[in-house]
Design an enzyme around this catalytic site. Structure first.
Site, PDB file in Angstrom:
ATOM      1  N   HIS A   1      10.688   8.105  14.248  1.00  0.00           N
ATOM      2  CA  HIS A   1       9.627   7.134  13.939  1.00  0.00           C
ATOM      3  C   HIS A   1       8.251   7.811  13.974  1.00  0.00           C
ATOM      4  O   HIS A   1       7.330   7.368  14.661  1.00  0.00           O
ATOM      5  CB  HIS A   1       9.664   5.955  14.916  1.00  0.00           C
ATOM      6  CG  HIS A   1       9.039   4.713  14.361  1.00  0.00           C
ATOM      7  ND1 HIS A   1       9.407   3.450  14.756  1.00  0.00           N
ATOM      8  CD2 HIS A   1       8.041   4.533  13.447  1.00  0.00           C
ATOM      9  CE1 HIS A   1       8.681   2.539  14.112  1.00  0.00           C
ATOM     10  NE2 HIS A   1       7.841   3.191  13.316  1.00  0.00           N
TER      11      HIS A   1
ATOM     12  N   ASP B   1      13.623   7.343   9.368  1.00  0.00           N
ATOM     13  CA  ASP B   1      12.585   7.543  10.377  1.00  0.00           C
ATOM     14  C   ASP B   1      12.558   6.388  11.360  1.00  0.00           C
ATOM     15  O   ASP B   1      11.886   6.470  12.392  1.00  0.00           O
ATOM     16  CB  ASP B   1      11.217   7.687   9.700  1.00  0.00           C
ATOM     17  CG  ASP B   1      10.095   7.974  10.688  1.00  0.00           C
ATOM     18  OD1 ASP B   1      10.221   8.966  11.445  1.00  0.00           O
ATOM     19  OD2 ASP B   1       9.111   7.215  10.724  1.00  0.00           O
TER      20      ASP B   1
ATOM     21  N   GLU C   1      15.424   1.407  19.029  1.00  0.00           N
ATOM     22  CA  GLU C   1      14.621   2.605  19.242  1.00  0.00           C
ATOM     23  C   GLU C   1      14.280   2.768  20.721  1.00  0.00           C
ATOM     24  O   GLU C   1      13.760   1.829  21.333  1.00  0.00           O
ATOM     25  CB  GLU C   1      13.342   2.548  18.403  1.00  0.00           C
ATOM     26  CG  GLU C   1      13.610   2.583  16.898  1.00  0.00           C
ATOM     27  CD  GLU C   1      12.338   2.693  16.066  1.00  0.00           C
ATOM     28  OE1 GLU C   1      11.228   2.619  16.646  1.00  0.00           O
ATOM     29  OE2 GLU C   1      12.452   2.853  14.846  1.00  0.00           O
TER      30      GLU C   1
ATOM     31  N   ALA D   1       6.653   8.917  10.892  1.00  0.00           N
ATOM     32  CA  ALA D   1       6.057   8.997   9.559  1.00  0.00           C
ATOM     33  C   ALA D   1       4.560   8.775   9.583  1.00  0.00           C
ATOM     34  O   ALA D   1       3.812   9.405   8.829  1.00  0.00           O
ATOM     35  CB  ALA D   1       6.728   7.989   8.621  1.00  0.00           C
TER      36      ALA D   1
ATOM     37  N   ARG E   1       0.819  -1.215   0.000  1.00  0.00           N
ATOM     38  CA  ARG E   1       0.000   0.000   0.000  1.00  0.00           C
ATOM     39  C   ARG E   1       0.854   1.267   0.000  1.00  0.00           C
ATOM     40  O   ARG E   1       0.602   2.198  -0.762  1.00  0.00           O
ATOM     41  CB  ARG E   1      -0.940  -0.009   1.209  1.00  0.00           C
ATOM     42  CG  ARG E   1      -2.019  -1.077   1.150  1.00  0.00           C
ATOM     43  CD  ARG E   1      -3.003  -0.922   2.294  1.00  0.00           C
ATOM     44  NE  ARG E   1      -2.383  -1.164   3.576  1.00  0.00           N
ATOM     45  CZ  ARG E   1      -2.443  -2.310   4.236  1.00  0.00           C
ATOM     46  NH1 ARG E   1      -3.086  -3.340   3.714  1.00  0.00           N
ATOM     47  NH2 ARG E   1      -1.876  -2.448   5.422  1.00  0.00           N
TER      48      ARG E   1
ATOM     49  N   ASP F   1      10.027  -5.849  -6.064  1.00  0.00           N
ATOM     50  CA  ASP F   1       9.148  -6.621  -5.189  1.00  0.00           C
ATOM     51  C   ASP F   1       8.856  -7.955  -5.861  1.00  0.00           C
ATOM     52  O   ASP F   1       7.972  -8.044  -6.725  1.00  0.00           O
ATOM     53  CB  ASP F   1       7.840  -5.876  -4.906  1.00  0.00           C
ATOM     54  CG  ASP F   1       7.019  -6.532  -3.802  1.00  0.00           C
ATOM     55  OD1 ASP F   1       7.178  -7.762  -3.610  1.00  0.00           O
ATOM     56  OD2 ASP F   1       6.221  -5.842  -3.155  1.00  0.00           O
TER      57      ASP F   1
ATOM     58  N   ALA G   1      10.327   2.457   6.808  1.00  0.00           N
ATOM     59  CA  ALA G   1       9.621   1.186   6.973  1.00  0.00           C
ATOM     60  C   ALA G   1       9.880   0.565   8.338  1.00  0.00           C
ATOM     61  O   ALA G   1       9.033   0.637   9.236  1.00  0.00           O
ATOM     62  CB  ALA G   1      10.008   0.221   5.852  1.00  0.00           C
ATOM     63  N   ARG G   2      11.049  -0.053   8.501  1.00  0.00           N
ATOM     64  CA  ARG G   2      11.378  -0.741   9.737  1.00  0.00           C
ATOM     65  C   ARG G   2      12.871  -0.635  10.017  1.00  0.00           C
ATOM     66  O   ARG G   2      13.697  -0.745   9.109  1.00  0.00           O
ATOM     67  CB  ARG G   2      10.989  -2.226   9.662  1.00  0.00           C
ATOM     68  CG  ARG G   2       9.529  -2.502   9.982  1.00  0.00           C
ATOM     69  CD  ARG G   2       9.254  -2.267  11.463  1.00  0.00           C
ATOM     70  NE  ARG G   2       7.841  -2.386  11.787  1.00  0.00           N
ATOM     71  CZ  ARG G   2       6.970  -1.392  11.800  1.00  0.00           C
ATOM     72  NH1 ARG G   2       7.360  -0.176  11.450  1.00  0.00           N
ATOM     73  NH2 ARG G   2       5.724  -1.583  12.146  1.00  0.00           N
TER      74      ARG G   2
END
Length: 328
Positions: A280, A256, A261, A282, A151, A171, A231-232
């Site tokens: 973090h 981000d 963390e 976003a 998405r 992807d 993302a991660r």
């Protein structure tokens, strides 16, 4: 009477929804840490959790636990096998933050291309002559590699095309025809796509411990290229990225998310002026924070009412989830 533990500060809209529900009691912990909620989980029937870890040993101390609701769409910080072993569903908020995260990624692309952090520092320091450096660049006509065509990746690709960027998509799980229909080019070879890209933006979940972008992948990128990760944490080898930036083998990065963390201040990437950093956030615009809090709260309420959409339960196949009987 279900007792809900809200582990980490969320928008008041979600808290209000839980408080207004008949028969629900609450513990609310503002701090986003394992230690702050672990001592309260023993009496929780449901936990609404932010990004902090939820390991098996903590889950084991919650004998009444019947659902975990993530305030977001990632779940690598939760020990899903431990939930599976007890048949506990793990729900996500669904598609409520995609556009907010995509906007943040594009903001980072623009800010890095236009050297916004550097120009901001220079202007505040009275270095008006910096305007003659011609360090900034356009993004029109530049190549963007989007890694992950879910998405968020789809929205980033669409937004980038509006700025006349040339978009490649990596992807292996996506239909190449769908990528072409979206006006992008499928990238079968990651190494070749990395070498061709002016910008690389990550939009995939974390799977396993190995980074997707490590020293080998960074070495394939242009010295003039930029890397963006909204993302991660853990998708990028932080130490290798820091080294590449300091050595001038990469122009810049926008992060981000981080492997740890919050990250330790004053060292590594946090002490690197070639990196644009955000904490973090976003998916934490005012509008998105409200949507996420309401969605996470409703997942808990819907579970106990027997109407939670199984599509929002990430471990539904492992536990055979079909919403709980009403009144359970």
């Amino acid at each position: 009477m279900p007792h809900v533990l809200v582990a980490g500060r969320i928008h008041e809209a979600g808290i209000d929804a839980l408080r207004a529900a008949e028969g629900i009691t609450l513990d609310v912990v503002d701090e986003v840490s394992l230690e702050s909620y672990a001592k309260l989980i023993v009496r929780a029937d449901a936990v609404l959790i932010r990004t902090q870890p939820m390991p098996a040993e903590v889950i084991a101390t919650a004998p009444q636990l019947r659902i975990v609701s993530r305030h977001g769409v990632g779940y690598d910080s939760v020990d899903v096998p431990a939930l599976n072993a007890r048949g506990i569903p793990l729900s996500l908020v669904g598609d409520v933050n995609s556009r907010s995260v995509a906007e943040h990624a594009l903001m980072m692309i623009l800010a890095l291309a236009r050297r916004l952090p550097d120009y901001d520092r220079a202007t505040r320091a009275g270095e008006w002559h910096r305007r003659d450096s011609r360090e900034a660049g356009d993004i029109a006509g530049k190549s963007l590699l989007v890694i992950g065509f879910g998405r968020i990746g789809r929205i980033v690709a669409k937004m980038a095309q509006a700025f006349e960027m040339q978009v490649m998509v990596r992807d292996p799980m996506a239909d190449p025809a769908a990528i072409r229909d979206a006006g992008a080019v499928p990238a079968d070879d990651l190494g070749g796509a990395l070498a061709a890209a002016d910008f690389v933006s990550l939009h995939i979940p974390r799977a396993g411990q190995a980074p997707v972008i490590g020293a080998t992948e960074l070495a394939r990128m242009k010295p003039s290229a930029f890397l963006i990760n909204t993302a991660r944490g853990g998708l990028v080898d932080d130490a290798a990225l820091d080294e590449a930036l300091r050595a001038g083998r990469l122009a810049g990065a926008g992060l981000d998310v981080f492997t740890e963390e919050p990250p330790h201040p004053g060292r590594g990437l946090l002490d690197n002026e070639r990196v644009l950093l955000t904490p973090h956030v976003a998916g934490l615009t005012q509008e998105c924070a409200m949507r996420m809090s309401l969605a996470a709260a409703r997942n808990i309420l819907d579970h106990f009412a027997g109407r939670l959409d199984p599509a929002l339960v990430v471990n539904r196949a492992a536990i055979g989830y079909a919403a709980a009987p009403a009144g359970a």
